[in-house]
Motif scaffolding. Sequence first.
Motif, PDB file in Angstrom:
ATOM      1  N   MET A  76      10.359  54.151  22.023  1.00  0.00           N
ATOM      2  CA  MET A  76      11.333  53.698  23.008  1.00  0.00           C
ATOM      3  C   MET A  76      12.518  52.991  22.381  1.00  0.00           C
ATOM      4  O   MET A  76      13.608  52.941  22.976  1.00  0.00           O
ATOM      5  CB  MET A  76      10.648  52.778  24.021  1.00  0.00           C
ATOM      6  N   SER A  77      12.359  52.443  21.184  1.00  0.00           N
ATOM      7  CA  SER A  77      13.479  51.781  20.522  1.00  0.00           C
ATOM      8  C   SER A  77      14.526  52.770  20.024  1.00  0.00           C
ATOM      9  O   SER A  77      15.633  52.365  19.663  1.00  0.00           O
ATOM     10  CB  SER A  77      12.968  50.935  19.347  1.00  0.00           C
ATOM     11  N   GLN A  78      14.181  54.068  20.011  1.00  0.00           N
ATOM     12  CA  GLN A  78      15.106  55.070  19.510  1.00  0.00           C
ATOM     13  C   GLN A  78      15.508  56.078  20.585  1.00  0.00           C
ATOM     14  O   GLN A  78      16.003  57.154  20.274  1.00  0.00           O
ATOM     15  CB  GLN A  78      14.466  55.823  18.327  1.00  0.00           C
ATOM     16  N   ARG A  79      15.375  55.724  21.837  1.00  0.00           N
ATOM     17  CA  ARG A  79      15.620  56.681  22.920  1.00  0.00           C
ATOM     18  C   ARG A  79      17.099  57.015  23.043  1.00  0.00           C
ATOM     19  O   ARG A  79      17.974  56.164  22.929  1.00  0.00           O
ATOM     20  CB  ARG A  79      15.078  56.158  24.247  1.00  0.00           C
ATOM     21  N   LEU A  80      17.367  58.319  23.283  1.00  0.00           N
ATOM     22  CA  LEU A  80      18.698  58.855  23.565  1.00  0.00           C
ATOM     23  C   LEU A  80      19.719  58.501  22.496  1.00  0.00           C
ATOM     24  O   LEU A  80      20.865  58.135  22.780  1.00  0.00           O
ATOM     25  CB  LEU A  80      19.172  58.369  24.935  1.00  0.00           C
ATOM     26  N   LEU A  81      19.305  58.631  21.231  1.00  0.00           N
ATOM     27  CA  LEU A  81      20.241  58.446  20.125  1.00  0.00           C
ATOM     28  C   LEU A  81      21.024  59.734  19.910  1.00  0.00           C
ATOM     29  O   LEU A  81      20.477  60.834  20.023  1.00  0.00           O
ATOM     30  CB  LEU A  81      19.491  58.083  18.841  1.00  0.00           C
ATOM     31  N   PHE A  89      19.440  66.538  15.841  1.00  0.00           N
ATOM     32  CA  PHE A  89      19.748  66.926  17.217  1.00  0.00           C
ATOM     33  C   PHE A  89      19.665  65.743  18.175  1.00  0.00           C
ATOM     34  O   PHE A  89      19.695  65.933  19.388  1.00  0.00           O
ATOM     35  CB  PHE A  89      18.792  68.018  17.699  1.00  0.00           C
ATOM     36  N   GLY A  90      19.585  64.533  17.675  1.00  0.00           N
ATOM     37  CA  GLY A  90      19.450  63.366  18.522  1.00  0.00           C
ATOM     38  C   GLY A  90      18.008  63.160  18.976  1.00  0.00           C
ATOM     39  O   GLY A  90      17.076  63.807  18.491  1.00  0.00           O
ATOM     40  N   THR A  91      17.828  62.247  19.921  1.00  0.00           N
ATOM     41  CA  THR A  91      16.493  61.958  20.454  1.00  0.00           C
ATOM     42  C   THR A  91      16.518  62.060  21.977  1.00  0.00           C
ATOM     43  O   THR A  91      17.581  62.042  22.607  1.00  0.00           O
ATOM     44  CB  THR A  91      16.025  60.552  20.046  1.00  0.00           C
ATOM     45  N   ASP A  92      15.328  62.152  22.572  1.00  0.00           N
ATOM     46  CA  ASP A  92      15.237  62.277  24.030  1.00  0.00           C
ATOM     47  C   ASP A  92      14.935  60.934  24.679  1.00  0.00           C
ATOM     48  O   ASP A  92      15.042  59.886  24.036  1.00  0.00           O
ATOM     49  CB  ASP A  92      14.190  63.337  24.400  1.00  0.00           C
ATOM     50  N   GLU A  93      14.561  60.964  25.953  1.00  0.00           N
ATOM     51  CA  GLU A  93      14.366  59.717  26.697  1.00  0.00           C
ATOM     52  C   GLU A  93      13.146  58.945  26.229  1.00  0.00           C
ATOM     53  O   GLU A  93      12.990  57.757  26.561  1.00  0.00           O
ATOM     54  CB  GLU A  93      14.254  60.034  28.199  1.00  0.00           C
ATOM     55  N   MET A  94      12.260  59.568  25.463  1.00  0.00           N
ATOM     56  CA  MET A  94      11.095  58.894  24.903  1.00  0.00           C
ATOM     57  C   MET A  94      11.285  58.544  23.431  1.00  0.00           C
ATOM     58  O   MET A  94      10.344  58.090  22.779  1.00  0.00           O
ATOM     59  CB  MET A  94       9.850  59.773  25.067  1.00  0.00           C
TER      60      MET A  94
END
Length: 309
Positions: A76-81, A89-94
């Motif tokens: 959760m500390s890396q969500r939507l990067l 490709f970035g990260t998702d909501e989790m």
Amino acid sequence: MMNTPSVNTSPQAEDKLSFREKHASQIRQWRLYAHMFRSSFSSMLGLALVLIFLFLAAFGQWLVPYPEDAAGAVHMSQRLLPPSAEHWFGTDEMGADIFSRVIIGARTSLWIGIVITGLGALIGIPLGIIAGYKGGLVRAVIMRVTELFLAVPGLALALAIVAALGANLTNCLIALAIVWWPGYVRLVEAKTLSVKEELFVESARSIGAKTPWILWHHILPNCLSPIIVKMSMDMGMAILSAAGLGFIGLGARPPSPEWGAMISIARSYMPDWWWYSFFPGAAIFLTVLGFNLLGDGLRDILDPRSRER
């Protein structure tokens, strides 16, 4: 009396020479096919995309930096990067790495394509051959049932079947396979009708060859060209159809790394977090494009009459 010298040749050399002589025409034909295929940029592009897809499906789980993210790991500390050197490709909501999920999702998509196309061909090809060869009442019954399935839009019928069976990936595959086979019946039935009147089939029938032998040795081999072309194109369309069902929530369920399901969740985060939906969508686009271009190239080679139209 003079003895003529004998030439000693090894059995291996004789076998090799006889094989080349026996298959000389086929070797020349395949060389021509390869030359025609290489001369087409679109065909080579399609082949390259399909090979990349197959490579990622086979070895993707060992190539990605965060394979645990495909199994539902939460950060959760890396969500939507946004895309970066750490998360391409970035990260998702989790907080899961989208690159890892997209690459590992290629195996799911390959399995989906193979199952749907394989089951559709397994059902449709025998029915098409029987309908075309037998004719009469048998052909009428098979073709009327086929036309009944074709009268209903395939995706709508698949939606109804999935709704009745339950929303999961297995039922999604069953539903799509059920609606996939009629296309093979019509294709193979039309080809069988033309092949069964050929002289070599009449000759085999006149010398007492059994119907199963004729179908296996004469009818089916002459139907392979259009079947191969259709299966190559159907792989991409099957992946696209399964992604469509996943998009509306009737296919693979989270956290399964299936491209359609990923886009379904990502639509809630557009347009600010665009990378979440862009990269799974790009994977679907490139995969379907690759199989379609490959199918076009195979059609140009295996069906020369298509180039004259």
